[in-house]
Scaffold this active site. Structure first.
Site, PDB file in Angstrom:
ATOM      1  N   CYS A   2       0.898  -1.372   0.010  1.00 47.38           N
ATOM      2  CA  CYS A   2      -0.085   0.132  -0.022  1.00 47.38           C
ATOM      3  C   CYS A   2       0.800   1.262  -0.046  1.00 47.38           C
ATOM      4  O   CYS A   2       1.799   1.337   0.583  1.00 47.38           O
ATOM      5  CB  CYS A   2      -1.087  -0.060   1.224  1.00 47.38           C
ATOM      6  SG  CYS A   2      -1.958  -1.394   1.436  1.00 47.38           S
ATOM      7  N   ARG A  27       4.523   1.140  -6.728  1.00 43.57           N
ATOM      8  CA  ARG A  27       4.654  -0.066  -5.507  1.00 43.57           C
ATOM      9  C   ARG A  27       3.507  -1.021  -5.933  1.00 43.57           C
ATOM     10  O   ARG A  27       3.541  -2.092  -4.901  1.00 43.57           O
ATOM     11  CB  ARG A  27       4.372   0.712  -4.282  1.00 43.57           C
ATOM     12  CG  ARG A  27       5.251   1.729  -3.796  1.00 43.57           C
ATOM     13  CD  ARG A  27       4.626   2.658  -2.922  1.00 43.57           C
ATOM     14  NE  ARG A  27       4.383   2.117  -1.516  1.00 43.57           N
ATOM     15  CZ  ARG A  27       5.507   2.019  -0.488  1.00 43.57           C
ATOM     16  NH1 ARG A  27       6.616   2.583  -0.474  1.00 43.57           N
ATOM     17  NH2 ARG A  27       5.171   1.270   0.634  1.00 43.57           N
ATOM     18  N   TRP A  75      -2.798  -2.471  -1.809  1.00 41.75           N
ATOM     19  CA  TRP A  75      -2.479  -3.917  -2.199  1.00 41.75           C
ATOM     20  C   TRP A  75      -3.329  -4.670  -1.463  1.00 41.75           C
ATOM     21  O   TRP A  75      -2.896  -4.943  -0.165  1.00 41.75           O
ATOM     22  CB  TRP A  75      -0.850  -3.890  -2.230  1.00 41.75           C
ATOM     23  CG  TRP A  75      -0.484  -5.205  -2.269  1.00 41.75           C
ATOM     24  CD1 TRP A  75      -0.011  -6.062  -1.142  1.00 41.75           C
ATOM     25  CD2 TRP A  75      -0.027  -5.695  -3.418  1.00 41.75           C
ATOM     26  NE1 TRP A  75       0.506  -7.185  -1.505  1.00 41.75           N
ATOM     27  CE2 TRP A  75       0.428  -7.336  -2.939  1.00 41.75           C
ATOM     28  CE3 TRP A  75      -0.055  -5.809  -4.770  1.00 41.75           C
ATOM     29  CZ2 TRP A  75       0.996  -7.992  -3.964  1.00 41.75           C
ATOM     30  CZ3 TRP A  75       0.341  -6.650  -5.812  1.00 41.75           C
ATOM     31  CH2 TRP A  75       0.985  -8.040  -5.299  1.00 41.75           C
ATOM     32  N   ASN A 101      -1.378   1.795   5.986  1.00 44.44           N
ATOM     33  CA  ASN A 101      -0.391   0.563   5.360  1.00 44.44           C
ATOM     34  C   ASN A 101       0.025  -0.255   6.279  1.00 44.44           C
ATOM     35  O   ASN A 101       0.664   0.128   7.286  1.00 44.44           O
ATOM     36  CB  ASN A 101       0.818   1.423   4.573  1.00 44.44           C
ATOM     37  CG  ASN A 101       1.658   0.414   3.972  1.00 44.44           C
ATOM     38  OD1 ASN A 101       1.598  -0.755   3.813  1.00 44.44           O
ATOM     39  ND2 ASN A 101       3.232   1.027   3.552  1.00 44.44           N
ATOM     40  N   GLY A 102       0.129  -1.469   6.145  1.00 44.59           N
ATOM     41  CA  GLY A 102       0.603  -2.610   7.073  1.00 44.59           C
ATOM     42  C   GLY A 102      -0.632  -3.584   7.309  1.00 44.59           C
ATOM     43  O   GLY A 102      -1.439  -3.677   6.696  1.00 44.59           O
ATOM     44  N   GLU A 481      18.270 -22.957  -5.556  1.00 45.18           N
ATOM     45  CA  GLU A 481      17.806 -21.640  -5.845  1.00 45.18           C
ATOM     46  C   GLU A 481      18.800 -20.462  -5.914  1.00 45.18           C
ATOM     47  O   GLU A 481      18.713 -19.610  -6.690  1.00 45.18           O
ATOM     48  CB  GLU A 481      16.691 -20.930  -4.361  1.00 45.18           C
ATOM     49  CG  GLU A 481      16.536 -19.511  -4.422  1.00 45.18           C
ATOM     50  CD  GLU A 481      15.459 -19.173  -5.434  1.00 45.18           C
ATOM     51  OE1 GLU A 481      15.127 -20.176  -5.953  1.00 45.18           O
ATOM     52  OE2 GLU A 481      15.114 -17.854  -5.281  1.00 45.18           O
ATOM     53  N   LYS A 485      18.965 -18.037  -9.209  1.00 42.90           N
ATOM     54  CA  LYS A 485      19.154 -16.634  -8.963  1.00 42.90           C
ATOM     55  C   LYS A 485      20.267 -16.287  -9.917  1.00 42.90           C
ATOM     56  O   LYS A 485      20.238 -15.369 -10.512  1.00 42.90           O
ATOM     57  CB  LYS A 485      19.427 -16.093  -7.767  1.00 42.90           C
ATOM     58  CG  LYS A 485      18.395 -16.164  -6.675  1.00 42.90           C
ATOM     59  CD  LYS A 485      17.260 -15.027  -6.876  1.00 42.90           C
ATOM     60  CE  LYS A 485      16.254 -15.458  -7.802  1.00 42.90           C
ATOM     61  NZ  LYS A 485      15.236 -16.185  -7.297  1.00 42.90           N
ATOM     62  N   GLU A 488      19.576 -16.848 -14.003  1.00 41.56           N
ATOM     63  CA  GLU A 488      18.628 -16.027 -14.498  1.00 41.56           C
ATOM     64  C   GLU A 488      18.942 -14.513 -14.714  1.00 41.56           C
ATOM     65  O   GLU A 488      18.671 -13.832 -15.476  1.00 41.56           O
ATOM     66  CB  GLU A 488      17.406 -16.076 -13.932  1.00 41.56           C
ATOM     67  CG  GLU A 488      17.034 -15.612 -12.451  1.00 41.56           C
ATOM     68  CD  GLU A 488      15.959 -15.518 -11.976  1.00 41.56           C
ATOM     69  OE1 GLU A 488      14.855 -15.876 -12.508  1.00 41.56           O
ATOM     70  OE2 GLU A 488      15.742 -15.889 -10.451  1.00 41.56           O
ATOM     71  N   HIS A 504      28.907 -39.375  -9.375  1.00 47.24           N
ATOM     72  CA  HIS A 504      28.323 -40.150 -10.174  1.00 47.24           C
ATOM     73  C   HIS A 504      28.273 -39.653 -11.724  1.00 47.24           C
ATOM     74  O   HIS A 504      27.411 -39.886 -12.503  1.00 47.24           O
ATOM     75  CB  HIS A 504      26.900 -40.470  -9.787  1.00 47.24           C
ATOM     76  CG  HIS A 504      26.864 -41.198  -8.479  1.00 47.24           C
ATOM     77  ND1 HIS A 504      27.360 -42.478  -8.176  1.00 47.24           N
ATOM     78  CD2 HIS A 504      26.700 -40.812  -7.308  1.00 47.24           C
ATOM     79  CE1 HIS A 504      27.511 -42.977  -7.261  1.00 47.24           C
ATOM     80  NE2 HIS A 504      27.059 -41.878  -6.449  1.00 47.24           N
ATOM     81  N   LYS A 603       7.755 -11.784 -15.345  1.00 46.05           N
ATOM     82  CA  LYS A 603       7.288 -11.826 -13.909  1.00 46.05           C
ATOM     83  C   LYS A 603       6.250 -12.761 -13.673  1.00 46.05           C
ATOM     84  O   LYS A 603       6.035 -13.631 -12.627  1.00 46.05           O
ATOM     85  CB  LYS A 603       7.011 -10.413 -13.126  1.00 46.05           C
ATOM     86  CG  LYS A 603       6.964 -10.496 -11.509  1.00 46.05           C
ATOM     87  CD  LYS A 603       8.051 -10.668 -10.841  1.00 46.05           C
ATOM     88  CE  LYS A 603       8.004 -11.010  -9.577  1.00 46.05           C
ATOM     89  NZ  LYS A 603       9.245 -11.567  -8.766  1.00 46.05           N
TER      90      LYS A 603
HETATM   91  C1  F6R Z   1      12.581 -16.997 -10.152  1.00 39.74           C
HETATM   92  C2  F6R Z   1      11.372 -16.836 -10.509  1.00 39.74           C
HETATM   93  C3  F6R Z   1      10.576 -17.714 -11.029  1.00 39.74           C
HETATM   94  C4  F6R Z   1       9.215 -18.118 -10.216  1.00 39.74           C
HETATM   95  C5  F6R Z   1       8.241 -18.919 -10.964  1.00 39.74           C
HETATM   96  C6  F6R Z   1       7.011 -19.111 -10.425  1.00 39.74           C
HETATM   97  O1  F6R Z   1      13.240 -15.684  -9.644  1.00 39.74           O
HETATM   98  O2  F6R Z   1      10.996 -15.659  -9.905  1.00 39.74           O
HETATM   99  O3  F6R Z   1      11.227 -19.010 -11.086  1.00 39.74           O
HETATM  100  O4  F6R Z   1       9.552 -18.524  -9.165  1.00 39.74           O
HETATM  101  O5  F6R Z   1       8.002 -18.350 -12.453  1.00 39.74           O
HETATM  102  O6  F6R Z   1       6.423 -18.099 -10.116  1.00 39.74           O
HETATM  103  P1  F6R Z   1       5.355 -17.901  -9.221  1.00 39.74           P
HETATM  104  O7  F6R Z   1       5.764 -18.064  -7.810  1.00 39.74           O
HETATM  105  O8  F6R Z   1       4.563 -16.584  -9.488  1.00 39.74           O
HETATM  106  O9  F6R Z   1       4.222 -18.863  -9.240  1.00 39.74           O
END
Ligand code: F6R
Length: 608
Positions: A2, A27, A75, A101-102, A481, A485, A488, A504, A603
């Site tokens: 928010c 935001r 939000w 907000n919160g 993970e 990171k 990507e 292996h 995203k």
């Molecule tokens: C990597 C990343 C993606 C998401 C994946 C699932 O940094 O963000 O691998 O984790 O596309 O997305 P959600 O969580 O929105 O289902």
């Protein structure tokens, strides 16, 4: 997350409010509203569309005259995006208007108390208890009503409050949610961040947790939590709008990395009643939990990696067999599931096409579906039997950081909650894990102080053609993970390998100078991991290790060691991932990559 704005001045407020809300659009929001007071009456306008719609509705503020007002971008957290749930919220007697907000953690108890007093609620929000409390404590002194109200609130809040009896007074309060004050000659302002203020003033007054600020057109008075007036020097900011949006960071990703302690704090604390973990309105209760024979965690990408951590945590604490599946695989496998299987769906966006399809497959076969989602009212949230929201706020960088961390927090909460009901883990250990869980935000803050060490490390490592992450159990899950990171956002090939699997096949790729990042935070498997480090060292690898404080013996083998504070190994993922998020960020930065928008990625992956 928010956004809040507020104005009290000698000129109309609406122009600033609408402009400020537009600046806070970045935001993320799903609805918005403003309240402007004139002659002791509020005029309120709301929208579930863009700020542009509010501008059109009010003829750019022309139809809502008045020199004092508050505004909000929402939000959704408690309650779907709707006009009724959009802020500002007002008391029944329309004397108080509030933007927030919160999260008010004790809002259910407050709501019940107010309903018993005869109050009617107009929204599903946690926020609405605030104007009603203000009316309850109103004895003609605006400041006193605010002070008494905030004493009753638990959780996080930044508030902008108007009272129709105080025609030029705006009161702001803050606890664990952002809020700043802007000062100028003929008006004073509040805003969630400087983005909304930079084109109006550069003079900022920072308000600290627990403080109350009283703004009039001619000045601002600041009070501590004991209602004593305090003085504080103003600061001058020289950010432009773009820098302000990113909170002074160069990229949203780094901003979001730094937001993790608060996001995790909010996600955890909003479910705590003392030492009890309470999931409001969850259909999965003790009786249902006792019928569960298997857990299937289904997700994509980083959410899948969070699920991998969840598997280790659930199996250890709940002693229920747990599978983790990629949604894109699960959905086409004619999966075997039934009412004795709990399906846990994890998704930041709540819109990932494969994850949603997998959810439907599981549900159609009778499984109880509980989703862990960040976006309220998203398709996955709507299709699930139960939803536990991660209170991360909107994530803007494509590479998830705070989304992943808050997913882990919900998984930990679920595991402790379930293990307490099932008596499936040693009670003392469970309580120790609970204590460590509550410390995580503070420990994450500590870890973020090591940014410079990691930046230098990333700079030294340069731009390798390929590298490896290794680990065992939860360290392996975090390796996945960490590797994602890095690849990507930096476009460097990297692979995460279960350390025991190296011999292996993959060990043939280890050669002189190959960077191997060894995650060694699992105390029980530390010696095993150390042997794997020796194996790769013997073949010329350049080893960067991550270990818990005190495990200095690894420094004899590794070229560099990153230490994390000691917590129960089941929770170590939350700390261990942070150095690698920062590492990926700096490797990508030195390569000149587009960190917030890596090539070929979106995203929200709403197509198969
Ligand atoms: C990597 C990343 C993606 C998401 C994946 C699932 O940094 O963000 O691998 O984790 O596309 O997305 P959600 O969580 O929105 O289902």
């Amino acid at each position: 997350m928010c956004g809040i704005v507020g104005f009290t001045g000698t000129t109309p407020a609406a122009g600033f409010l609408l402009d400020g809300l537009e600046k806070l659009e970045y935001r993320g929001y799903d609805s918005a509203g403003i309240a402007v007071a004139e002659n002791g009456r509020f005029q309120i306008e709301k929208t579930v569309e863009r700020i542009k719609n509010l501008q059109n509705k009010t003829n750019d503020g022309g139809t809502v005259p008045g020199n004092i007002g508050i505004g909000h971008t929402r939000w959704a957290t408690h309650g779907v995006p709707s006009i009724a749930n959009a802020h500002p919220h007002v008391s029944g007697n329309e004397k108080f208007a509030v933007v927030h907000n919160g999260i008010i953690e004790n809002y259910m108890a407050l709501r019940e108390e107010l309903i018993a007093d005869g109050v009617c609620f107009a929204s599903e929000t946690d926020t609405e208890v605030i104007p009603h409390l203000l009316a309850k404590y109103d004895n003609g002194d605006f400041f006193e009503a605010v002070a008494k109200t905030v004493e009753r609130l638990e959780g996080s809040y930044a508030l902008g409050i108007l009272c129709s009896d105080a025609p030029d007074t705006l009161i702001a309060v803050r606890k664990f949610s952002p809020l700043i004050i802007g000062l100028s000659e003929n008006a004073n302002f509040i805003a969630s961040d400087v983005t909304a203020l930079v084109s109006h003033t550069k003079d900022i007054l920072y308000i600290e947790d627990g403080e109350i600020a009283v703004l009039t057109p001619s000045g601002v008075s600041l009070y501590d939590k004991n209602k004593n007036e305090i003085s504080r020097a103003t600061s001058v900011i020289n950010w432009d709008v773009e820098a302000a949006e990113k909170g002074g960071f160069n990229h949203f990703m780094m901003k979001e990395i730094n937001e993790q302690p608060n996001a995790v704090r909010q996600t955890i604390e909003s479910r705590l009643h003392g030492r009890d973990i309470v999931f409001e309105d969850m259909k999965l209760d003790e009786e249902k939990l006792k019928t569960i024979r298997r857990i299937d965690i289904i997700a994509c990408g980083s959410a899948y990696h969070a699920g991998m951590v969840g598997k280790y945590v659930f199996e250890e604490l709940l002693r229920i067999p747990t599978n983790v599946d990629l949604a894109s695989e699960y959905r086409y496998r004619n999966p075997i599931t039934d009412e004795h299987t709990l399906t846990i769906i994890i998704s930041q966006s709540g819109e990932t096409a494969d994850t949603l399809a997998a959810l439907k497959e599981a549900k159609a076969r009778g499984s109880h579906v509980l989703s862990i989602v960040n976006v309220v009212g998203s398709s996955i949230a709507k299709a699930s039997d139960d939803v536990l929201y991660t209170w991360a706020g909107p994530e803007i960088a494509v590479a998830t950081t705070k989304g992943y961390s808050t997913q882990l927090s919900v998984l930990y909460l679920l595991a402790i909650w379930g293990a307490r009901l099932l008596h499936s883990a040693d009670e003392q250990r469970l309580e120790d894990i609970f204590d460590d869980l509550c410390r995580l935000p503070e420990l994450m803050e500590q870890l973020l102080q090591n940014e410079e060490q990691i930046r230098l490390l990333a700079k030294r490592c340069g731009d390798p053609s390929s590298l490896f992450f290794i680990g065992r159990n939860i360290d392996y899950a975090v390796s996945l993970e960490a590797s994602l990171k890095l690849k990507e956002i930096s476009y460097i090939h990297s692979e995460a390998y279960a350390a025991g699997e190296l011999k292996h096949g993959t060990i043939s790729l280890i050669e002189q100078g190959r960077i191997v990042l060894a995650l060694a935070c699992n105390e029980d498997l530390f010696e095993k991991l150390l042997s794997n480090v020796k194996e790769v060292k013997a073949r010329g690898a350049y080893v960067i290790a991550c270990a818990t404080e005190g495990h200095t013996e690894i420094a004899k083998e590794a070229e560099e060691v990153l230490y994390i504070p000691k917590v129960d190994p089941l929770l170590s993922a939350s700390l261990e991932v942070i150095p690698f998020q920062i590492y990926a960020y700096y490797v990508a930065l030195y390569k000149g990559c587009d960190i917030d928008k890596p090539r070929n990625l979106a995203k929200s992956v709403t197509v198969e």
